[in-house]
Scaffold this active site. Structure first.
Site, PDB file in Angstrom:
ATOM      1  N   ASN A   6      29.788  21.923  60.028  1.00 30.96           N
ATOM      2  CA  ASN A   6      30.849  21.449  59.634  1.00 30.96           C
ATOM      3  C   ASN A   6      31.131  20.613  60.635  1.00 30.96           C
ATOM      4  O   ASN A   6      31.557  20.755  61.809  1.00 30.96           O
ATOM      5  CB  ASN A   6      31.880  22.912  59.641  1.00 30.96           C
ATOM      6  CG  ASN A   6      33.391  22.288  59.214  1.00 30.96           C
ATOM      7  OD1 ASN A   6      33.575  20.926  58.992  1.00 30.96           O
ATOM      8  ND2 ASN A   6      34.320  22.976  59.505  1.00 30.96           N
ATOM      9  N   LEU A   7      30.918  19.284  60.288  1.00 35.34           N
ATOM     10  CA  LEU A   7      31.199  18.221  61.299  1.00 35.34           C
ATOM     11  C   LEU A   7      32.813  17.817  61.444  1.00 35.34           C
ATOM     12  O   LEU A   7      33.165  16.829  62.182  1.00 35.34           O
ATOM     13  CB  LEU A   7      30.311  16.903  61.002  1.00 35.34           C
ATOM     14  CG  LEU A   7      28.791  16.906  60.728  1.00 35.34           C
ATOM     15  CD1 LEU A   7      28.240  15.720  60.134  1.00 35.34           C
ATOM     16  CD2 LEU A   7      28.364  17.702  61.818  1.00 35.34           C
ATOM     17  N   LYS A   8      33.567  18.104  60.794  1.00 38.35           N
ATOM     18  CA  LYS A   8      34.972  17.982  60.776  1.00 38.35           C
ATOM     19  C   LYS A   8      35.357  16.627  60.819  1.00 38.35           C
ATOM     20  O   LYS A   8      34.534  15.758  59.992  1.00 38.35           O
ATOM     21  CB  LYS A   8      35.618  18.837  61.777  1.00 38.35           C
ATOM     22  CG  LYS A   8      34.960  20.256  61.819  1.00 38.35           C
ATOM     23  CD  LYS A   8      35.946  21.105  62.994  1.00 38.35           C
ATOM     24  CE  LYS A   8      35.388  22.593  62.618  1.00 38.35           C
ATOM     25  NZ  LYS A   8      36.114  23.573  63.404  1.00 38.35           N
ATOM     26  N   HIS A  88      38.547  26.694  54.579  1.00 37.55           N
ATOM     27  CA  HIS A  88      38.508  26.694  56.088  1.00 37.55           C
ATOM     28  C   HIS A  88      39.770  26.918  56.699  1.00 37.55           C
ATOM     29  O   HIS A  88      40.814  26.591  56.190  1.00 37.55           O
ATOM     30  CB  HIS A  88      37.909  25.193  56.630  1.00 37.55           C
ATOM     31  CG  HIS A  88      37.620  25.463  57.983  1.00 37.55           C
ATOM     32  ND1 HIS A  88      38.256  25.208  58.881  1.00 37.55           N
ATOM     33  CD2 HIS A  88      36.266  25.519  58.652  1.00 37.55           C
ATOM     34  CE1 HIS A  88      37.790  25.074  60.087  1.00 37.55           C
ATOM     35  NE2 HIS A  88      36.574  25.643  60.036  1.00 37.55           N
ATOM     36  N   GLU A 157      35.183  33.600  59.326  1.00 36.19           N
ATOM     37  CA  GLU A 157      35.550  32.818  60.811  1.00 36.19           C
ATOM     38  C   GLU A 157      36.828  33.252  61.206  1.00 36.19           C
ATOM     39  O   GLU A 157      37.872  32.997  60.734  1.00 36.19           O
ATOM     40  CB  GLU A 157      35.646  31.442  60.291  1.00 36.19           C
ATOM     41  CG  GLU A 157      34.155  30.718  59.676  1.00 36.19           C
ATOM     42  CD  GLU A 157      34.391  29.250  59.940  1.00 36.19           C
ATOM     43  OE1 GLU A 157      33.407  28.918  60.742  1.00 36.19           O
ATOM     44  OE2 GLU A 157      35.107  28.375  59.522  1.00 36.19           O
ATOM     45  N   GLY A 163      36.626  26.995  67.715  1.00 43.05           N
ATOM     46  CA  GLY A 163      36.793  25.944  68.720  1.00 43.05           C
ATOM     47  C   GLY A 163      37.288  26.412  69.905  1.00 43.05           C
ATOM     48  O   GLY A 163      37.683  25.555  70.800  1.00 43.05           O
ATOM     49  N   SER A 193      32.735  29.253  67.168  1.00 49.39           N
ATOM     50  CA  SER A 193      32.065  29.210  68.625  1.00 49.39           C
ATOM     51  C   SER A 193      30.767  29.845  68.428  1.00 49.39           C
ATOM     52  O   SER A 193      30.290  30.426  69.666  1.00 49.39           O
ATOM     53  CB  SER A 193      32.921  30.098  69.620  1.00 49.39           C
ATOM     54  OG  SER A 193      34.419  29.322  69.805  1.00 49.39           O
TER      55      SER A 193
HETATM   56  P1  PGA Z   1      33.388  25.942  65.850  1.00 52.41           P
HETATM   57  O1  PGA Z   1      33.958  25.827  64.419  1.00 52.41           O
HETATM   58  O2  PGA Z   1      31.921  26.262  65.871  1.00 52.41           O
HETATM   59  O3  PGA Z   1      33.720  24.695  66.704  1.00 52.41           O
HETATM   60  O4  PGA Z   1      34.189  27.090  66.457  1.00 52.41           O
HETATM   61  C1  PGA Z   1      33.371  26.438  63.486  1.00 52.41           C
HETATM   62  C2  PGA Z   1      34.095  26.130  61.987  1.00 52.41           C
HETATM   63  O5  PGA Z   1      35.351  25.670  62.212  1.00 52.41           O
HETATM   64  O6  PGA Z   1      33.461  26.242  61.061  1.00 52.41           O
END
Ligand code: PGA
Length: 233
Positions: A6-8, A88, A157, A163, A193
């Site tokens: 997920n590159l956000k 998400h 998640e 994050g 994470s």
């Molecule tokens: P993260 O994000 O790996 O930076 O914790 C995961 C996600 O939001 O899908």
């Protein structure tokens, strides 16, 4: 195994294209047969022919119309995109999407046969309130969702793990995944994470069918290492 990035709100169109090419080269060189998904920022979506499946991080439940700031089916069709991420935690909690809105997106893209990665997960206060409260909370995120949809992938998640560098213990991940498998037989990814240093042990857990990776996936090299782990599990 399913390995998803997920590159956000990261990587421009040009950077995304380089990133995907790096993944393709790796997949080819190492004969990877895992399912690799990448969700670029909306403005970085593009047509792609290769092993990597490109998906949208969001789209409105419409073909087109007057929905300022949103994209619809026409915009995904232009690039042959048939995969979408829904639910998400950043969209639920930061952008205020309700379960009702998510269900409407889910149903719309399900009717079109899209592959749907549907995210669930509890905020810290629900986890700290005990297992029953936590599982009740997660159950509400299954409401209105066709859990037997054939192109469904679920991603668990925990909001507090996204994050932050924090993760549940491996025992916790396995226990929650085992519970969640009782709600749907769809492949179940863990996210929050996941990084090169913990991906392998997470992928080895029972009832973990893959990972959804944010920050650590931004470097193609790191993401490729995780793809390799999935191949070895
Ligand atoms: P993260 O994000 O790996 O930076 O914790 C995961 C996600 O939001 O899908």
């Amino acid at each position: 195994m399913i390995i998803a990035a997920n590159l956000k709100t990261n990587l421009t169109r040009k950077e995304t294209s380089t990133y995907i090419e790096e993944l393709e080269s790796y997949i080819k060189a190492k004969n990877i047969f895992q399912e690799v998904l990448v969700f670029p920022a909306t403005s970085s979506l593009n047509e792609h022919n290769g092993k990597v499946i490109i998906g949208a991080q969001n789209a409105y439940a419409t073909k087109n119309g007057a929905f300022t700031g949103e994209i619809g089916l026409d915009h995904l069709d232009e690039f042959g995109i048939k995969t979408i991420l829904i639910g998400h935690s950043e969209r639920r909690h930061t952008l205020g999407e309700t379960q009702e809105e998510l269900v409407s997106k889910f149903n719309y893209y399900k009717e079109l046969g899209f592959k749907i990665v549907y995210c669930v997960g509890e905020p810290l206060e629900k986890r700290e309130a005990g297992k029953e409260v936590m599982m009740d909370y997660i159950s509400t995120q299954y409401e209105g969702i066709d859990t037997e949809y054939k192109n469904l992938i679920i991603a668990y998640e925990p909001v507090w793990a996204i994050g932050t560098g924090l993760t549940p213990t491996l025992e916790d991940i396995e226990a929650i995944h085992t519970d969640l498998k009782g709600k749907s037989t769809a492949p179940l990814l863990y996210g929050g994470s996941v990084k090169v240093t913990n991906a392998k042990e997470v992928l080895e857990l029972n009832n973990v069918d893959g990972v959804l990776v944010g920050s650590a996936a931004l470097y193609a090299e790191h993401f490729c290492s995780m793809i390799q782990y999935a191949q070895e599990v």
